[in-house]
Enzyme design. Structure first.
Site, PDB file in Angstrom:
ATOM      1  N   ASP A 128     -11.015  -3.428 -22.427  1.00  0.00           N
ATOM      2  CA  ASP A 128     -10.543  -3.484 -21.033  1.00  0.00           C
ATOM      3  C   ASP A 128      -9.250  -4.299 -20.997  1.00  0.00           C
ATOM      4  O   ASP A 128      -9.208  -5.386 -20.421  1.00  0.00           O
ATOM      5  CB  ASP A 128     -11.636  -4.113 -20.149  1.00  0.00           C
ATOM      6  N   CYS A 169       0.864  -1.195   0.000  1.00  0.00           N
ATOM      7  CA  CYS A 169       0.000   0.000   0.000  1.00  0.00           C
ATOM      8  C   CYS A 169       0.892   1.233   0.000  1.00  0.00           C
ATOM      9  O   CYS A 169       1.176   1.812   1.032  1.00  0.00           O
ATOM     10  CB  CYS A 169      -0.877   0.016   1.245  1.00  0.00           C
ATOM     11  N   CYS A 180      -6.375  -0.030 -16.729  1.00  0.00           N
ATOM     12  CA  CYS A 180      -5.734  -0.108 -15.411  1.00  0.00           C
ATOM     13  C   CYS A 180      -4.352   0.543 -15.469  1.00  0.00           C
ATOM     14  O   CYS A 180      -3.595   0.486 -14.516  1.00  0.00           O
ATOM     15  CB  CYS A 180      -5.657  -1.551 -14.935  1.00  0.00           C
TER      16      CYS A 180
HETATM   17  N1  SAH Z   1     -13.265  -7.133 -18.471  1.00  0.00           N
HETATM   18  C1  SAH Z   1     -12.921  -8.122 -17.479  1.00  0.00           C
HETATM   19  C2  SAH Z   1     -11.433  -8.519 -17.431  1.00  0.00           C
HETATM   20  C3  SAH Z   1     -10.415  -7.456 -17.671  1.00  0.00           C
HETATM   21  S1  SAH Z   1      -8.772  -7.937 -17.269  1.00  0.00           S
HETATM   22  C4  SAH Z   1     -13.408  -7.694 -16.104  1.00  0.00           C
HETATM   23  O1  SAH Z   1     -13.788  -6.545 -15.905  1.00  0.00           O
HETATM   24  O2  SAH Z   1     -13.423  -8.530 -15.211  1.00  0.00           O
HETATM   25  C5  SAH Z   1      -8.043  -8.136 -18.863  1.00  0.00           C
HETATM   26  C6  SAH Z   1      -8.343  -9.470 -19.505  1.00  0.00           C
HETATM   27  O3  SAH Z   1      -7.690  -9.492 -20.782  1.00  0.00           O
HETATM   28  C7  SAH Z   1      -7.817 -10.675 -18.761  1.00  0.00           C
HETATM   29  O4  SAH Z   1      -8.893 -11.555 -18.566  1.00  0.00           O
HETATM   30  C8  SAH Z   1      -6.776 -11.294 -19.712  1.00  0.00           C
HETATM   31  O5  SAH Z   1      -6.737 -12.693 -19.656  1.00  0.00           O
HETATM   32  C9  SAH Z   1      -7.242 -10.812 -21.061  1.00  0.00           C
HETATM   33  N2  SAH Z   1      -6.251 -10.701 -22.157  1.00  0.00           N
HETATM   34  C10 SAH Z   1      -4.929 -10.399 -22.076  1.00  0.00           C
HETATM   35  N3  SAH Z   1      -4.396 -10.271 -23.302  1.00  0.00           N
HETATM   36  C11 SAH Z   1      -5.393 -10.485 -24.197  1.00  0.00           C
HETATM   37  C12 SAH Z   1      -5.475 -10.463 -25.617  1.00  0.00           C
HETATM   38  N4  SAH Z   1      -4.408 -10.196 -26.355  1.00  0.00           N
HETATM   39  N5  SAH Z   1      -6.656 -10.710 -26.196  1.00  0.00           N
HETATM   40  C13 SAH Z   1      -7.774 -10.975 -25.445  1.00  0.00           C
HETATM   41  N6  SAH Z   1      -7.749 -11.011 -24.103  1.00  0.00           N
HETATM   42  C14 SAH Z   1      -6.583 -10.757 -23.463  1.00  0.00           C
END
Ligand code: SAH
Length: 456
Positions: free
Chosen positions: A383, A82, A410
């Site tokens: 996302d 933290c 993020c």
């Molecule tokens: N929208 C979801 C998860 C977001 S986290 C929520 O809100 O819970 C980002 C996600 O992207 C993860 O699940 C990861 O496995 C996936 N990811 C990472 N690289 C990727 C890619 N090249 N294509 C598709 N998904 C991917």
């Protein structure tokens, strides 16, 4: 003036870097000092001197800053999880807003957008629904639970992390007492010996259901039934599992799960959608803020029931399902096969039929699909993980010409880079809302609305 390593200097902290470290200047020469706050006047020992900057360690606070608060956690300084616990919550929120704005302005070269105030928490502690405690031993060799000291693998004893649930402490007590009584050894990383590596605890926010998973360097946990007997007496206990991980790795969980008591999963809700969560599933860790984040996504998506929506990087389909009730059709893409299976099960369990999920890389699946179907989306939700989106993906989106793009990020630095690219492709950044998903830490989540400049 020549600055020397191991010398102590008096410094006033005037800035904070992206990682939450204080920054002060010695006649223009910047020194980065962990555990200091803007406004502190302190004695600082130089620990590293580079050509244009240096690193210092806080020796003594001469005049603490007005922005400073006493951290709630007694090991905040050693743990380092933290990074902002020394700042009041108002100051933490200001730090995050500035971080997003600086990145969008400097890297994204964005102009004329509306930056809304960050959505903070009323109670910025005890918010995590998931905790993973490494198990080690104290000087007497007795098992302890805690956290890794910043960037190391030595464990600091702390059974009551203040951003985790209060219930964790009692659960850990039961497990540690059980280990002592039955002489079950903690894992020892140096020589890959011992048995218990980690304890994973998850709790449903709305349902209160608790899951405990003991991660072991072995095939089975001796006297597991005795442990189950003790744990099941705790309120809301729902699932007790053992996970086997015999690899020499930093990855916490192995593949094999054994149920020792109760159900194989717990359930929880986001809005009115129900999810099943197993020890291996990805699930957002701050349930209160997740709901607020998704509401913002829904608001920016501005759906009236007729839209085709793509949810790229969809995980277990949480955003997809949240949007599906208001859209004609939602397509989700996710790279992790297991997550896609969860997404399909979650859709079925909630009786949502207008969703379809694809496994693969967003930057591959989406362009191929568009090439074959030529069906345009109205709204695209992005996302991605910290590294942001691949350029090919942004290119395809621009060709498809959705009216709106909702970007959930993020990492505001990669968000800003992608906003700039999308800007060059005809999308204008209209609105930005940061959301504090991880109070006390430097992380900040951001939801952005981008809109097509001219629809032809
Ligand atoms: N929208 C979801 C998860 C977001 S986290 C929520 O809100 O819970 C980002 C996600 O992207 C993860 O699940 C990861 O496995 C996936 N990811 C990472 N690289 C990727 C890619 N090249 N294509 C598709 N998904 C991917």
């Amino acid at each position: 003036m020549e600055y020397r390593k191991n010398e102590v200097y008096v410094l006033t902290i005037t800035d904070v870097d992206m990682d939450g470290n204080g920054v002060g200047k010695l006649e223009g020469f910047p020194i980065f000092v962990k555990d200091t706050v803007i406004g502190d006047r302190a004695e600082v020992k130089l620990v590293k001197v580079k050509k244009n900057y240096g690193y210092g360690r806080l020796v003594r606070l001469l005049q603490p800053s007005e922005k400073r608060v006493e951290p709630q956690c007694r090991v905040a300084r050693q743990c380092g999880g933290c990074q902002l616990q020394f700042y009041s919550y108002q100051e933490q929120l200001k730090f995050k807003e500035n971080k997003v704005k600086n990145n969008l302005d400097r890297i994204g070269k964005a102009e004329g957008y509306l930056l809304h105030p960050i959505i903070g928490m009323e109670e910025p502690f005890r918010y995590r629904n998931k905790a993973q405690f490494p198990i080690g031993r104290d000087k007497q060799g007795q098992p302890i639970a805690g956290f890794y000291a910043g960037r190391t693998h030595s464990i600091i004893e702390q059974e009551d992390c203040v951003i985790g649930r209060k219930e964790n402490k009692e659960i850990l007590r039961v497990i540690l007492d059980f280990m002592k009584e039955y002489r079950i050894l903690p894992y020892r990383e140096e020589n890959h010996s011992g048995l218990v590596r980690h304890i994973l605890i998850r709790q449903g926010y709305h349902t209160k259901e608790i899951m405990v998973c003991v991660i072991i360097n072995g095939k089975s946990l001796p006297y597991a039934q005795e442990l189950a007997e003790r744990l099941r007496k705790l309120k809301n206990m729902t699932s007790i599992m053992v996970n086997c991980n015999q690899e020499k790795t930093n990855v916490i969980l192995g593949k094999k799960l054994t149920l020792i008591w109760g159900k194989e999963f717990i359930t929880d809700f986001i809005g009115d959608i129900c999810f099943q969560i197993s020890p291996l599933s990805f699930f957002q860790v701050n349930p209160v803020q997740t709901e607020r984040l998704y509401k913002k996504v829904l608001e920016y998506a501005d759906l009236n029931g007729e839209e085709i929506v793509w949810d790229l990087y969809c995980g277990i389909g949480t955003i997809s399902l949240f949007l599906a009730r208001k859209a004609k059709k939602v397509y989700g893409v996710e790279i992790v096969e297991q997550a896609v299976q969860n997404a399909r099960e979650n859709a079925k369990r909630n009786g949502i039929e207008n969703v379809e999920f694809f496994t693969g890389k967003a930057e591959e699946v989406f362009p191929v699909w568009y090439g074959e179907h030529k069906e345009a989306a109205d709204v695209v939700v992005l996302d991605p993980p910290r590294k942001g989106c691949e350029k090919e993906l942004l290119q395809t989106i621009a060709e498809m010409k959705p009216k709106r793009i909702v970007y959930v990020s993020c990492d505001s630095a990669t968000l800003a880079r992608d906003v700039k690219i999308l800007g060059e492709m005809g999308y204008r950044l209209l609105e930005v809302t940061p959301v504090d998903m991880f109070p006390q830490t430097v992380s900040v989540e951001t939801v952005c609305l981008l809109s097509k400049l001219h629809v032809d």
